[in-house]
Design a protein around this motif. Sequence first.
Motif, PDB file in Angstrom:
ATOM      1  N   SER A   1     -43.257  21.821 120.735  1.00 30.00           N
ATOM      2  CA  SER A   1     -42.707  20.608 120.782  1.00 30.00           C
ATOM      3  C   SER A   1     -42.269  20.252 122.288  1.00 30.00           C
ATOM      4  O   SER A   1     -41.906  20.973 122.859  1.00 30.00           O
ATOM      5  CB  SER A   1     -41.244  20.567 120.062  1.00 30.00           C
ATOM      6  OG  SER A   1     -40.532  19.563 120.275  1.00 30.00           O
ATOM      7  N   GLY A   2     -42.791  18.990 122.436  1.00 32.91           N
ATOM      8  CA  GLY A   2     -42.213  18.493 124.007  1.00 32.91           C
ATOM      9  C   GLY A   2     -41.111  17.793 124.014  1.00 32.91           C
ATOM     10  O   GLY A   2     -40.965  16.989 125.054  1.00 32.91           O
ATOM     11  N   THR A   3     -40.086  18.047 123.048  1.00 30.13           N
ATOM     12  CA  THR A   3     -38.971  17.380 122.991  1.00 30.13           C
ATOM     13  C   THR A   3     -37.818  18.245 123.792  1.00 30.13           C
ATOM     14  O   THR A   3     -37.615  19.107 123.490  1.00 30.13           O
ATOM     15  CB  THR A   3     -38.455  17.152 121.595  1.00 30.13           C
ATOM     16  OG1 THR A   3     -39.589  16.336 120.940  1.00 30.13           O
ATOM     17  CG2 THR A   3     -37.220  16.437 121.595  1.00 30.13           C
TER      18      THR A   3
ATOM     19  N   ASP B   1     -35.587  13.474 106.836  1.00 35.10           N
ATOM     20  CA  ASP B   1     -36.485  13.606 107.867  1.00 35.10           C
ATOM     21  C   ASP B   1     -38.102  13.463 107.677  1.00 35.10           C
ATOM     22  O   ASP B   1     -38.400  13.628 106.766  1.00 35.10           O
ATOM     23  CB  ASP B   1     -36.285  14.960 108.554  1.00 35.10           C
ATOM     24  CG  ASP B   1     -34.801  15.020 109.087  1.00 35.10           C
ATOM     25  OD1 ASP B   1     -34.258  14.036 109.649  1.00 35.10           O
ATOM     26  OD2 ASP B   1     -34.183  16.160 108.879  1.00 35.10           O
TER      27      ASP B   1
ATOM     28  N   ARG C   1     -32.012  16.770 122.963  1.00 31.13           N
ATOM     29  CA  ARG C   1     -32.284  16.118 121.766  1.00 31.13           C
ATOM     30  C   ARG C   1     -32.486  16.780 120.652  1.00 31.13           C
ATOM     31  O   ARG C   1     -32.637  18.196 120.804  1.00 31.13           O
ATOM     32  CB  ARG C   1     -33.473  14.922 122.299  1.00 31.13           C
ATOM     33  CG  ARG C   1     -33.470  14.192 123.240  1.00 31.13           C
ATOM     34  CD  ARG C   1     -34.830  13.463 123.307  1.00 31.13           C
ATOM     35  NE  ARG C   1     -34.769  12.517 122.204  1.00 31.13           N
ATOM     36  CZ  ARG C   1     -35.769  11.298 122.506  1.00 31.13           C
ATOM     37  NH1 ARG C   1     -36.661  11.050 123.771  1.00 31.13           N
ATOM     38  NH2 ARG C   1     -35.982  10.461 121.429  1.00 31.13           N
ATOM     39  N   GLN C   2     -32.434  16.511 119.382  1.00 26.31           N
ATOM     40  CA  GLN C   2     -32.781  17.330 118.207  1.00 26.31           C
ATOM     41  C   GLN C   2     -34.109  17.519 118.363  1.00 26.31           C
ATOM     42  O   GLN C   2     -34.979  16.520 118.429  1.00 26.31           O
ATOM     43  CB  GLN C   2     -32.129  16.472 116.930  1.00 26.31           C
ATOM     44  CG  GLN C   2     -32.317  17.583 115.883  1.00 26.31           C
ATOM     45  CD  GLN C   2     -31.593  17.228 114.619  1.00 26.31           C
ATOM     46  OE1 GLN C   2     -30.565  16.208 114.785  1.00 26.31           O
ATOM     47  NE2 GLN C   2     -32.044  17.605 113.401  1.00 26.31           N
ATOM     48  N   ILE C   3     -34.622  18.746 117.890  1.00 27.42           N
ATOM     49  CA  ILE C   3     -36.206  19.049 118.011  1.00 27.42           C
ATOM     50  C   ILE C   3     -36.739  19.080 116.683  1.00 27.42           C
ATOM     51  O   ILE C   3     -37.838  18.618 116.644  1.00 27.42           O
ATOM     52  CB  ILE C   3     -36.201  20.104 118.891  1.00 27.42           C
ATOM     53  CG1 ILE C   3     -35.834  20.004 120.426  1.00 27.42           C
ATOM     54  CG2 ILE C   3     -37.792  20.599 119.028  1.00 27.42           C
ATOM     55  CD1 ILE C   3     -35.665  21.490 121.243  1.00 27.42           C
ATOM     56  N   VAL C   4     -35.969  19.670 115.782  1.00 25.57           N
ATOM     57  CA  VAL C   4     -36.316  19.693 114.528  1.00 25.57           C
ATOM     58  C   VAL C   4     -35.563  19.286 113.531  1.00 25.57           C
ATOM     59  O   VAL C   4     -34.429  19.057 113.722  1.00 25.57           O
ATOM     60  CB  VAL C   4     -36.634  21.280 114.328  1.00 25.57           C
ATOM     61  CG1 VAL C   4     -37.583  21.999 115.260  1.00 25.57           C
ATOM     62  CG2 VAL C   4     -35.322  21.851 114.393  1.00 25.57           C
ATOM     63  N   PRO C   5     -36.096  19.257 112.043  1.00 25.55           N
ATOM     64  CA  PRO C   5     -35.226  18.644 111.432  1.00 25.55           C
ATOM     65  C   PRO C   5     -34.050  19.207 110.918  1.00 25.55           C
ATOM     66  O   PRO C   5     -33.884  20.486 111.228  1.00 25.55           O
ATOM     67  CB  PRO C   5     -36.206  18.456 109.839  1.00 25.55           C
ATOM     68  CG  PRO C   5     -37.407  18.403 110.504  1.00 25.55           C
ATOM     69  CD  PRO C   5     -37.465  19.249 111.830  1.00 25.55           C
ATOM     70  N   ASP C   6     -33.034  18.519 110.339  1.00 18.63           N
ATOM     71  CA  ASP C   6     -31.719  19.473 109.937  1.00 18.63           C
ATOM     72  C   ASP C   6     -31.820  20.457 109.166  1.00 18.63           C
ATOM     73  O   ASP C   6     -32.748  20.508 108.321  1.00 18.63           O
ATOM     74  CB  ASP C   6     -30.982  18.124 109.144  1.00 18.63           C
ATOM     75  CG  ASP C   6     -30.455  16.891 110.093  1.00 18.63           C
ATOM     76  OD1 ASP C   6     -30.583  17.018 111.124  1.00 18.63           O
ATOM     77  OD2 ASP C   6     -29.821  16.104 109.255  1.00 18.63           O
TER      78      ASP C   6
ATOM     79  N   GLN D   1     -43.803   9.796 123.294  1.00 24.63           N
ATOM     80  CA  GLN D   1     -42.179   9.663 123.842  1.00 24.63           C
ATOM     81  C   GLN D   1     -42.203   8.558 124.938  1.00 24.63           C
ATOM     82  O   GLN D   1     -41.037   8.180 125.441  1.00 24.63           O
ATOM     83  CB  GLN D   1     -41.569  11.002 124.553  1.00 24.63           C
ATOM     84  CG  GLN D   1     -41.545  12.051 123.801  1.00 24.63           C
ATOM     85  CD  GLN D   1     -41.069  13.298 124.660  1.00 24.63           C
ATOM     86  OE1 GLN D   1     -40.494  13.369 125.660  1.00 24.63           O
ATOM     87  NE2 GLN D   1     -41.135  14.475 124.098  1.00 24.63           N
TER      88      GLN D   1
ATOM     89  N   PHE E   1     -47.498  14.445 123.986  1.00 24.38           N
ATOM     90  CA  PHE E   1     -46.161  14.156 123.950  1.00 24.38           C
ATOM     91  C   PHE E   1     -45.636  13.127 124.688  1.00 24.38           C
ATOM     92  O   PHE E   1     -44.567  12.364 124.358  1.00 24.38           O
ATOM     93  CB  PHE E   1     -45.570  15.578 124.422  1.00 24.38           C
ATOM     94  CG  PHE E   1     -45.594  16.769 123.317  1.00 24.38           C
ATOM     95  CD1 PHE E   1     -45.500  16.583 121.986  1.00 24.38           C
ATOM     96  CD2 PHE E   1     -46.125  17.964 123.921  1.00 24.38           C
ATOM     97  CE1 PHE E   1     -45.676  17.637 121.207  1.00 24.38           C
ATOM     98  CE2 PHE E   1     -46.251  19.227 123.060  1.00 24.38           C
ATOM     99  CZ  PHE E   1     -46.194  18.861 121.574  1.00 24.38           C
TER     100      PHE E   1
ATOM    101  N   TYR F   1     -39.362  13.909 113.850  1.00 21.90           N
ATOM    102  CA  TYR F   1     -39.635  14.870 114.689  1.00 21.90           C
ATOM    103  C   TYR F   1     -41.400  15.294 114.916  1.00 21.90           C
ATOM    104  O   TYR F   1     -41.964  15.404 113.872  1.00 21.90           O
ATOM    105  CB  TYR F   1     -39.044  16.054 114.401  1.00 21.90           C
ATOM    106  CG  TYR F   1     -37.478  15.899 114.081  1.00 21.90           C
ATOM    107  CD1 TYR F   1     -36.422  15.977 114.962  1.00 21.90           C
ATOM    108  CD2 TYR F   1     -37.038  15.537 112.806  1.00 21.90           C
ATOM    109  CE1 TYR F   1     -35.588  15.619 115.065  1.00 21.90           C
ATOM    110  CE2 TYR F   1     -35.743  15.170 112.822  1.00 21.90           C
ATOM    111  CZ  TYR F   1     -34.895  15.187 113.792  1.00 21.90           C
ATOM    112  OH  TYR F   1     -33.519  15.006 113.598  1.00 21.90           O
ATOM    113  N   ILE F   2     -41.712  15.246 116.113  1.00 16.56           N
ATOM    114  CA  ILE F   2     -43.112  15.656 116.686  1.00 16.56           C
ATOM    115  C   ILE F   2     -43.341  16.947 117.059  1.00 16.56           C
ATOM    116  O   ILE F   2     -42.641  17.255 118.056  1.00 16.56           O
ATOM    117  CB  ILE F   2     -43.414  14.281 117.513  1.00 16.56           C
ATOM    118  CG1 ILE F   2     -43.334  13.057 116.943  1.00 16.56           C
ATOM    119  CG2 ILE F   2     -44.915  14.712 118.234  1.00 16.56           C
ATOM    120  CD1 ILE F   2     -43.551  11.928 117.764  1.00 16.56           C
ATOM    121  N   PHE F   3     -44.485  17.532 116.598  1.00 16.05           N
ATOM    122  CA  PHE F   3     -44.869  19.059 116.982  1.00 16.05           C
ATOM    123  C   PHE F   3     -46.408  18.572 117.180  1.00 16.05           C
ATOM    124  O   PHE F   3     -47.044  17.915 116.803  1.00 16.05           O
ATOM    125  CB  PHE F   3     -44.725  19.851 115.834  1.00 16.05           C
ATOM    126  CG  PHE F   3     -43.298  19.880 115.455  1.00 16.05           C
ATOM    127  CD1 PHE F   3     -42.101  20.739 116.131  1.00 16.05           C
ATOM    128  CD2 PHE F   3     -42.905  19.217 114.432  1.00 16.05           C
ATOM    129  CE1 PHE F   3     -40.891  20.501 115.731  1.00 16.05           C
ATOM    130  CE2 PHE F   3     -41.589  19.103 113.757  1.00 16.05           C
ATOM    131  CZ  PHE F   3     -40.600  19.966 114.426  1.00 16.05           C
ATOM    132  N   GLY F   4     -46.848  19.852 118.006  1.00 16.00           N
ATOM    133  CA  GLY F   4     -48.282  20.097 118.515  1.00 16.00           C
ATOM    134  C   GLY F   4     -48.681  21.316 117.836  1.00 16.00           C
ATOM    135  O   GLY F   4     -47.784  22.275 117.460  1.00 16.00           O
TER     136      GLY F   4
END
Lengths: 371, 371
Positions: B127-129, A84, B133-138, A105, A101, A123-126
Amino acid sequence: MTAGAAMPVIAMRGAGYYSANTVGAKTAIDKLGDLVAAALAKIPLPGPGLPFSIADYGAADGGTSLDLMRGIAAIVRARRAEGDITITYTDLPHNDFSTLFRLTQGLLGDRSAQPLADAPGLYIFGSGTSFYRQIVPDGTVSFGFSATAMHWLSARPCPIADHVHAVGAAAAEKDRFKAQAMADWQTILLHRARELRPGGRLVLANFCIDPQGRYLGNTGGANMFDTFARHWRDLLAAGRITEAEYRAATFQQFYKSVDEFAAPFRDALSPVSQAGLRLDHVATEVTACPYAEAFRDHGDARRFAADYVPTLRSWSETVFAGALDPARPAAMRAAIVDDFYGAYQAEVARTPEGHAMDYVHCFMEIGKSLG
Amino acid sequence: MTAGAAMPVIAMRGAGYYSANTVGAKTAIDKLGDLVAAALAKIPLPGPGLPFSIADYGAADGGTSLDLMRGIAAIVRARRAEGDITITYTDLPHNDFSTLFRLTQGLLGDRSAQPLADAPGLYIFGSGTSFYRQIVPDGTVSFGFSATAMHWLSARPCPIADHVHAVGAAAAEKDRFKAQAMADWQTILLHRARELRPGGRLVLANFCIDPQGRYLGNTGGANMFDTFARHWRDLLAAGRITEAEYRAATFQQFYKSVDEFAAPFRDALSPVSQAGLRLDHVATEVTACPYAEAFRDHGDARRFAADYVPTLRSWSETVFAGALDPARPAAMRAAIVDDFYGAYQAEVARTPEGHAMDYVHCFMEIGKSLG
């Protein structure tokens, strides 16, 4: 002191405003491609199951670095088919993270490209934590990036009495700004040293004063900060603002020289060197003002002024608006600020030659030792 | 389809508005303390150098879960003196992340408590996800939490012709909403299964229909969604809205029963079970409407109505405003919505008895297998 309280408010005027008005900033970032690619090639990959983590420090809405981030993600993916990738965009808490975001996206801006957030395993974070604090856990960042952000100081050491920026300050004021800037630079680097994985790297593009004495908006023609200061002084002379308001307009910024950026690395006993950081590359780069370049093509001074001054306003307005007495009615404050930029714009329309906000950056590659 | 486009817009009316108007939601979350503490005690600690990562899915401005998060951080720290902790707050891209960052940094709200972000070794991200959807790594989340968020569906299967919510839909409509909700529930759980570390846990508090048939705003007195539907129908009858607008007002939500929540876990061959998730605890809980409770003390029907209906409006307004023809002038749309809530408020002031937005939650603890 909280990180947020110590930092200046950077005006955001709606979705994408910052990026659309900072074409030059994006051009400067795009020049970093080769340096970034070379840095990425040297970074050891994390072990299986650990993400390759990227940080963008002071990212604003993420617009200016979006293409670079696409490139970085592609390079990392090419080196490692599995595993990842994370990108953590940092800025102050009041930053427009929603626009960030949405941009990543693909809900704003260029809708033809694949959204960055749709890249598999990315995976994207703020983070709303100031870069004057540690932002991510110890030893987790493989690659850190920052552009055009670290000239903002953590505190204002004093008002600049008869100018608006440290570049035009009296000697004693300038000394205090420099001392603050050097302490802040060490703070920034020590936090990043903790965040980086062994062998991790930073590529930074910071505003600077280059060996020829050039800096943002001062590359041979009209000096932008002197022009700000002169129009602000005109408001004082006209009785539109008070002496206290005149003094209060002070950018909480300092532009370091190459030697000042390099100083902590040249001393092997400095806390920064002891933390394992070394400076592997440093160079300065001038990026031409896109509005002044366009003016050379179209030759329409009024159009140039109308395109150019709003760009200056996008990042400087809060300094002048914030200097006005809050006891004034809001409409009066707005009118003063409008007149201030209006006068600047009228000057550019009248005598356009030499006006330009050329960017002057110091590009650095910094590595963290492996052991 | 992008995650953002598929999700409803939840109205945010400025800093802290959501939390201040959802006292009941916070009360419900505070009831989870023991369940959360017991779950945390069972979670294996990550190895040295790896953070203990917490996620709050659908966190809004973070206000309602802030006290719980303080407690979680303290419990984790008590189990492990060293090692970093991360909290990732997730919501849709347009969420007010700036308020969230300011709240957690102590720049808004209660300034007497130590800011969550100041806890040593604790790092906060947004996170704006979408949780679809998957938001963070596995394999990175040790503990996941979500309150009052997962009743929002990823898509609206059809308009509800003669009501506003699935609880009052015709049978064929309700079947389509249920099918969407069950597919969405599996999607949510499979993404969380990937995100959880082995032995990691989820505690969820979701709106539900409890074994007595109760649900949000329907616990024996006036039925809140029926009241919405009736006032909306009144606007149609009065010619204020069109037939198309009448039909379009549909909450993109479904309240599952305990059996529906439990179904994927009861089938050992379901994708959810195969992904290693098991349901360790499930119970329903009614949390009394704080405004109706206050009314029992103060007895002032007008005050009750004026306190209560704005709470309803805070999370429902976009459904009704969004159903109106965008060709209408904005002021006309605003007037219709004002009149809609005004009529509801007048009804409550006139006949206050039985009005209450009691929360009806399904509390679940879900574990991921170790191997």
